[in-house]
Design a protein around this motif. Structure first.
Motif, PDB file in Angstrom:
ATOM      1  N   TYR A 337      32.581 -31.458  33.506  1.00 16.01           N
ATOM      2  CA  TYR A 337      32.464 -32.633  34.658  1.00 16.01           C
ATOM      3  C   TYR A 337      32.593 -32.020  36.226  1.00 16.01           C
ATOM      4  O   TYR A 337      31.908 -32.634  36.913  1.00 16.01           O
ATOM      5  CB  TYR A 337      33.851 -33.363  34.555  1.00 16.01           C
ATOM      6  CG  TYR A 337      34.576 -34.098  35.876  1.00 16.01           C
ATOM      7  CD1 TYR A 337      33.831 -35.457  36.172  1.00 16.01           C
ATOM      8  CD2 TYR A 337      35.458 -33.817  36.636  1.00 16.01           C
ATOM      9  CE1 TYR A 337      34.020 -35.891  37.157  1.00 16.01           C
ATOM     10  CE2 TYR A 337      35.754 -34.552  37.552  1.00 16.01           C
ATOM     11  CZ  TYR A 337      35.073 -35.672  38.029  1.00 16.01           C
ATOM     12  OH  TYR A 337      35.390 -36.323  39.145  1.00 16.01           O
ATOM     13  N   VAL A 338      33.178 -30.972  36.275  1.00 16.10           N
ATOM     14  CA  VAL A 338      32.960 -30.388  37.684  1.00 16.10           C
ATOM     15  C   VAL A 338      31.569 -29.760  38.098  1.00 16.10           C
ATOM     16  O   VAL A 338      31.067 -30.120  39.061  1.00 16.10           O
ATOM     17  CB  VAL A 338      33.969 -29.285  37.786  1.00 16.10           C
ATOM     18  CG1 VAL A 338      33.768 -28.124  38.753  1.00 16.10           C
ATOM     19  CG2 VAL A 338      35.513 -29.330  37.643  1.00 16.10           C
ATOM     20  N   VAL A 339      31.052 -29.400  37.081  1.00 15.36           N
ATOM     21  CA  VAL A 339      29.309 -29.117  37.271  1.00 15.36           C
ATOM     22  C   VAL A 339      28.860 -30.127  37.526  1.00 15.36           C
ATOM     23  O   VAL A 339      27.946 -30.151  38.375  1.00 15.36           O
ATOM     24  CB  VAL A 339      28.994 -28.361  35.664  1.00 15.36           C
ATOM     25  CG1 VAL A 339      27.460 -28.436  35.897  1.00 15.36           C
ATOM     26  CG2 VAL A 339      29.709 -26.836  35.603  1.00 15.36           C
ATOM     27  N   ALA A 340      29.030 -31.425  36.910  1.00 15.49           N
ATOM     28  CA  ALA A 340      28.230 -32.492  37.171  1.00 15.49           C
ATOM     29  C   ALA A 340      28.510 -33.065  38.508  1.00 15.49           C
ATOM     30  O   ALA A 340      27.729 -33.486  39.380  1.00 15.49           O
ATOM     31  CB  ALA A 340      28.666 -33.771  36.287  1.00 15.49           C
ATOM     32  N   PHE A 341      29.820 -33.000  38.922  1.00 10.40           N
ATOM     33  CA  PHE A 341      30.277 -33.212  40.414  1.00 10.40           C
ATOM     34  C   PHE A 341      29.455 -32.449  41.326  1.00 10.40           C
ATOM     35  O   PHE A 341      28.997 -32.942  42.534  1.00 10.40           O
ATOM     36  CB  PHE A 341      31.713 -33.220  40.548  1.00 10.40           C
ATOM     37  CG  PHE A 341      32.251 -34.038  41.455  1.00 10.40           C
ATOM     38  CD1 PHE A 341      32.914 -35.392  41.051  1.00 10.40           C
ATOM     39  CD2 PHE A 341      32.049 -33.882  42.956  1.00 10.40           C
ATOM     40  CE1 PHE A 341      33.361 -36.430  42.221  1.00 10.40           C
ATOM     41  CE2 PHE A 341      32.558 -34.750  43.856  1.00 10.40           C
ATOM     42  CZ  PHE A 341      33.399 -35.795  43.294  1.00 10.40           C
ATOM     43  N   GLN A 342      29.598 -31.185  41.248  1.00  4.28           N
ATOM     44  CA  GLN A 342      28.838 -30.275  41.995  1.00  4.28           C
ATOM     45  C   GLN A 342      27.343 -30.266  42.163  1.00  4.28           C
ATOM     46  O   GLN A 342      26.787 -30.309  42.991  1.00  4.28           O
ATOM     47  CB  GLN A 342      29.376 -28.575  41.422  1.00  4.28           C
ATOM     48  CG  GLN A 342      30.553 -28.525  41.788  1.00  4.28           C
ATOM     49  CD  GLN A 342      31.060 -28.502  43.175  1.00  4.28           C
ATOM     50  OE1 GLN A 342      30.583 -28.219  44.208  1.00  4.28           O
ATOM     51  NE2 GLN A 342      32.426 -29.082  43.474  1.00  4.28           N
ATOM     52  N   ILE A 343      26.591 -30.789  40.968  1.00  5.60           N
ATOM     53  CA  ILE A 343      25.238 -30.930  40.800  1.00  5.60           C
ATOM     54  C   ILE A 343      25.295 -32.133  41.855  1.00  5.60           C
ATOM     55  O   ILE A 343      24.337 -32.311  42.556  1.00  5.60           O
ATOM     56  CB  ILE A 343      24.810 -31.488  39.457  1.00  5.60           C
ATOM     57  CG1 ILE A 343      24.732 -30.229  38.526  1.00  5.60           C
ATOM     58  CG2 ILE A 343      23.481 -31.922  39.539  1.00  5.60           C
ATOM     59  CD1 ILE A 343      24.499 -30.310  37.224  1.00  5.60           C
ATOM     60  N   GLY A 344      25.873 -33.206  41.671  1.00  8.43           N
ATOM     61  CA  GLY A 344      25.874 -34.400  42.669  1.00  8.43           C
ATOM     62  C   GLY A 344      25.914 -33.850  43.923  1.00  8.43           C
ATOM     63  O   GLY A 344      25.319 -34.462  44.825  1.00  8.43           O
ATOM     64  N   ILE A 345      26.955 -33.211  44.752  1.00  8.12           N
ATOM     65  CA  ILE A 345      27.075 -32.671  45.871  1.00  8.12           C
ATOM     66  C   ILE A 345      26.048 -31.988  46.389  1.00  8.12           C
ATOM     67  O   ILE A 345      25.403 -32.388  47.335  1.00  8.12           O
ATOM     68  CB  ILE A 345      28.345 -31.805  45.913  1.00  8.12           C
ATOM     69  CG1 ILE A 345      29.778 -32.591  45.651  1.00  8.12           C
ATOM     70  CG2 ILE A 345      28.584 -31.270  47.497  1.00  8.12           C
ATOM     71  CD1 ILE A 345      30.989 -32.047  45.807  1.00  8.12           C
ATOM     72  N   GLY A 346      25.562 -31.037  45.460  1.00  4.25           N
ATOM     73  CA  GLY A 346      24.445 -30.125  45.782  1.00  4.25           C
ATOM     74  C   GLY A 346      23.085 -30.752  45.958  1.00  4.25           C
ATOM     75  O   GLY A 346      22.402 -30.765  47.000  1.00  4.25           O
ATOM     76  N   GLY A 347      22.910 -31.821  45.013  1.00  2.82           N
ATOM     77  CA  GLY A 347      21.673 -32.530  44.759  1.00  2.82           C
ATOM     78  C   GLY A 347      21.667 -33.344  45.826  1.00  2.82           C
ATOM     79  O   GLY A 347      20.556 -33.683  46.633  1.00  2.82           O
ATOM     80  N   GLY A 348      22.638 -34.114  46.321  1.00  6.95           N
ATOM     81  CA  GLY A 348      22.745 -35.346  47.306  1.00  6.95           C
ATOM     82  C   GLY A 348      22.652 -34.546  48.879  1.00  6.95           C
ATOM     83  O   GLY A 348      21.981 -34.925  49.601  1.00  6.95           O
ATOM     84  N   ALA A 349      23.204 -33.402  49.179  1.00  2.36           N
ATOM     85  CA  ALA A 349      23.133 -32.580  50.264  1.00  2.36           C
ATOM     86  C   ALA A 349      21.645 -32.485  50.278  1.00  2.36           C
ATOM     87  O   ALA A 349      21.112 -32.088  51.462  1.00  2.36           O
ATOM     88  CB  ALA A 349      23.945 -31.514  50.361  1.00  2.36           C
ATOM     89  N   PHE A 350      21.084 -31.770  49.354  1.00  2.00           N
ATOM     90  CA  PHE A 350      19.665 -31.341  49.290  1.00  2.00           C
ATOM     91  C   PHE A 350      18.643 -32.412  49.651  1.00  2.00           C
ATOM     92  O   PHE A 350      17.803 -32.221  50.634  1.00  2.00           O
ATOM     93  CB  PHE A 350      19.339 -30.618  48.160  1.00  2.00           C
ATOM     94  CG  PHE A 350      17.768 -30.354  47.942  1.00  2.00           C
ATOM     95  CD1 PHE A 350      17.354 -28.824  48.637  1.00  2.00           C
ATOM     96  CD2 PHE A 350      16.958 -30.833  47.058  1.00  2.00           C
ATOM     97  CE1 PHE A 350      16.203 -28.630  48.672  1.00  2.00           C
ATOM     98  CE2 PHE A 350      15.589 -30.477  47.316  1.00  2.00           C
ATOM     99  CZ  PHE A 350      14.959 -29.640  47.868  1.00  2.00           C
ATOM    100  N   VAL A 351      18.764 -33.585  49.143  1.00  2.00           N
ATOM    101  CA  VAL A 351      17.889 -34.727  49.232  1.00  2.00           C
ATOM    102  C   VAL A 351      18.233 -35.243  50.508  1.00  2.00           C
ATOM    103  O   VAL A 351      17.056 -35.406  51.321  1.00  2.00           O
ATOM    104  CB  VAL A 351      18.155 -35.747  48.108  1.00  2.00           C
ATOM    105  CG1 VAL A 351      17.767 -37.037  48.619  1.00  2.00           C
ATOM    106  CG2 VAL A 351      17.770 -35.276  46.888  1.00  2.00           C
ATOM    107  N   GLY A 352      19.685 -35.188  51.079  1.00  2.00           N
ATOM    108  CA  GLY A 352      19.912 -35.619  52.345  1.00  2.00           C
ATOM    109  C   GLY A 352      18.924 -34.768  53.545  1.00  2.00           C
ATOM    110  O   GLY A 352      18.350 -35.126  54.352  1.00  2.00           O
ATOM    111  N   GLU A 353      18.990 -33.534  53.329  1.00  2.00           N
ATOM    112  CA  GLU A 353      18.320 -32.558  54.213  1.00  2.00           C
ATOM    113  C   GLU A 353      16.745 -32.575  54.387  1.00  2.00           C
ATOM    114  O   GLU A 353      16.358 -32.619  55.127  1.00  2.00           O
ATOM    115  CB  GLU A 353      18.883 -31.115  53.758  1.00  2.00           C
ATOM    116  CG  GLU A 353      18.346 -30.072  54.751  1.00  2.00           C
ATOM    117  CD  GLU A 353      16.937 -29.503  54.574  1.00  2.00           C
ATOM    118  OE1 GLU A 353      16.219 -29.072  55.374  1.00  2.00           O
ATOM    119  OE2 GLU A 353      16.492 -29.444  53.315  1.00  2.00           O
ATOM    120  N   ARG A 354      16.485 -32.952  53.098  1.00  2.00           N
ATOM    121  CA  ARG A 354      14.915 -33.337  53.108  1.00  2.00           C
ATOM    122  C   ARG A 354      14.474 -34.418  53.901  1.00  2.00           C
ATOM    123  O   ARG A 354      13.615 -34.590  54.392  1.00  2.00           O
ATOM    124  CB  ARG A 354      14.450 -33.300  51.584  1.00  2.00           C
ATOM    125  CG  ARG A 354      14.464 -32.083  50.547  1.00  2.00           C
ATOM    126  CD  ARG A 354      13.457 -31.040  51.242  1.00  2.00           C
ATOM    127  NE  ARG A 354      13.804 -30.243  52.068  1.00  2.00           N
ATOM    128  CZ  ARG A 354      13.075 -29.418  52.852  1.00  2.00           C
ATOM    129  NH1 ARG A 354      11.636 -29.546  52.794  1.00  2.00           N
ATOM    130  NH2 ARG A 354      13.495 -28.888  54.087  1.00  2.00           N
TER     131      ARG A 354
END
Length: 405
Positions: A337-354
């Motif tokens: 679950y922590v991995v899923a949450f961190q993927i969400g944080i990292g993925g969201g921040a990356f998409v936002g940066e793009r």
């Protein structure tokens, strides 16, 4: 067995430190970028890189530490946090700052993997969700006090002072954890299993359909949220003209509404998770969608506050659900679950940066709203994960299954 309030309070203080430190760059984008000579989008990358390392390391490090006494392990993770924050406060370059955060990220995943199972062992059966909500008040306070006060301090005294204060707070938490946590030896099955078996077990837990669905809901929701939240400073500057003290005040309000929502729904985490998660995701969908057009100061502030209230309360339900749907493998399920949450944080921040780099700041609220709606639909069709009602008998069966294993 009595509720161990002192231990729960210190665990909540530790979550306060972790959540504040992870998200503090959101409020200090201009200060960090100006001091280190990088762009605001690059500072946003600090969240992405942190989340990526936490996601990649959580399962193997959780497996490697499965035989370590839990009270010692969580104290060590907070100690690593304190040391890494101290190093970040004196980082001479952006690269060194990134490195210090990545060290912290290695401990981050283990911290969040073990905290849920530790909470359950500190309370009577059937009160795990309520106790989780109590500890997760630290998360809400991080948004209410940590990020806005850290932002204000960073703007007044410099971002390094703000980071250094949280290093000191982490050190205090380490001392308190060692003082108030009872001895928590690894469970017999964890002590007996080899590291490779633990690693495979954490991966195989995804065969549990309920765990897999919970992780999917988590990733979808968190990607959308962090795509927009990482750039909340430029968003409200565009929509409401808020900067400096105004931004700090809005972040304070954002977290205050989240704290209130956490308090109001906390008593129902163990009783009616389904309807409440649906209500919270619908509220998030509507409120964040309202930020897509430039509506002016008042509508922007109201929508932002509703967004904060809705999202801040949701992780309490997610964390309680992972312990409920996998009672005989809580550490492994928590790690995934922590991995899923961190993927969400990292993925969201990356998409936002793009999107921000492409000049599409206004697309972030639409993305967050769309993914929140998708998450809501998934919750509706996942009654096993988020049931409409949970009885005392259901809690007793889950605890009996955990005790047998």
């Amino acid at each position: 067995m009595k509720l161990n309030r002192p231990a729960l309070i210190v665990l909540g203080a530790s979550t306060f430190c972790y959540v504040t430190a992870e998200t503090l760059p959101v409020g200090l984008l201009p200060e960090i970028s100006g001091d280190l000579g990088v762009t605001e989008a690059q500072v946003g990358f600090l969240l992405t890189s942190y989340a990526v390392v936490a996601a990649l390391s959580t399962i193997p490090l959780t497996a490697l530490t499965m035989r370590v006494p839990r009270h010692k392990l969580i104290a060590v993770t907070v100690a690593i946090f304190a040391l890494s924050q101290g190093a970040a406060a004196v980082a001479p370059t952006f690269e060194v700052l990134t490195l210090t955060r990545l060290v912290c990220a290695l401990a981050h995943g283990v911290f969040w993997s073990v905290i849920g199972p530790i909470i359950v062992r500190l309370v009577p059966p059937g009160q795990g969700g309520r106790a989780t909500a109590m500890v997760f008040i630290g998360n809400s306070l991080a948004i209410v006090l940590g990020v806005p006060l850290g932002t204000a301090l960073g703007q007044l005294l410099g971002w390094r002072v703000a980071v250094g204060l949280f290093a000191a707070a982490g050190a205090i938490c380490v001392a308190l954890l060692m003082a108030v946590l009872p001895k928590l030896d690894p469970l017999p099955r964890d002590r007996a299993a080899r590291t490779g078996e633990q690693l495979l077990g954490a991966v195989r837990i995804l065969r549990n359909g309920s765990v897999a669905r919970l992780c999917l809901i988590t990733m979808v929701l968190v990607v959308g949220h962090f795509a927009a939240y990482t750039y909340i400073a430029p968003l409200v500057r565009r929509d409401a003209g808020l900067d400096g003290a105004g931004l700090s005040a809005l972040l304070l309000g954002y977290g205050a509404v989240g704290l209130l929502a956490n308090f109001l729904v906390g008593r129902y985490v163990d009783r009616r998770p389904g309807p409440l998660v649906i209500g919270l995701t619908v509220t998030m969908t509507i409120s964040v969608a309202l930020l897509a057009p430039v509506l002016g100061p008042v509508p922007t502030v109201v929508a932002t506050l509703l967004w904060g209230g809705a999202f801040t309360a949701i992780p309490v339900f997610l964390a309680a659900a992972v312990l409920r749907v996998a009672p005989i493998a809580r550490d492994a399920a928590s790690a995934v679950y922590v991995v899923a949450f961190q993927i969400g944080i990292g993925g969201g921040a990356f998409v936002g940066e793009r999107l921000v780099s492409a000049g599409e700041l206004g697309a972030l609220p639409l993305l967050a709203a769309g993914l929140a709606l998708v998450a809501c639909v998934l919750v509706v069709f996942s009654p096993v994960v988020f049931p409409a009602r949970i009885s005392k008998e259901d809690h007793d069966r889950a605890e009996a299954a955990a005790a047998l294993h």
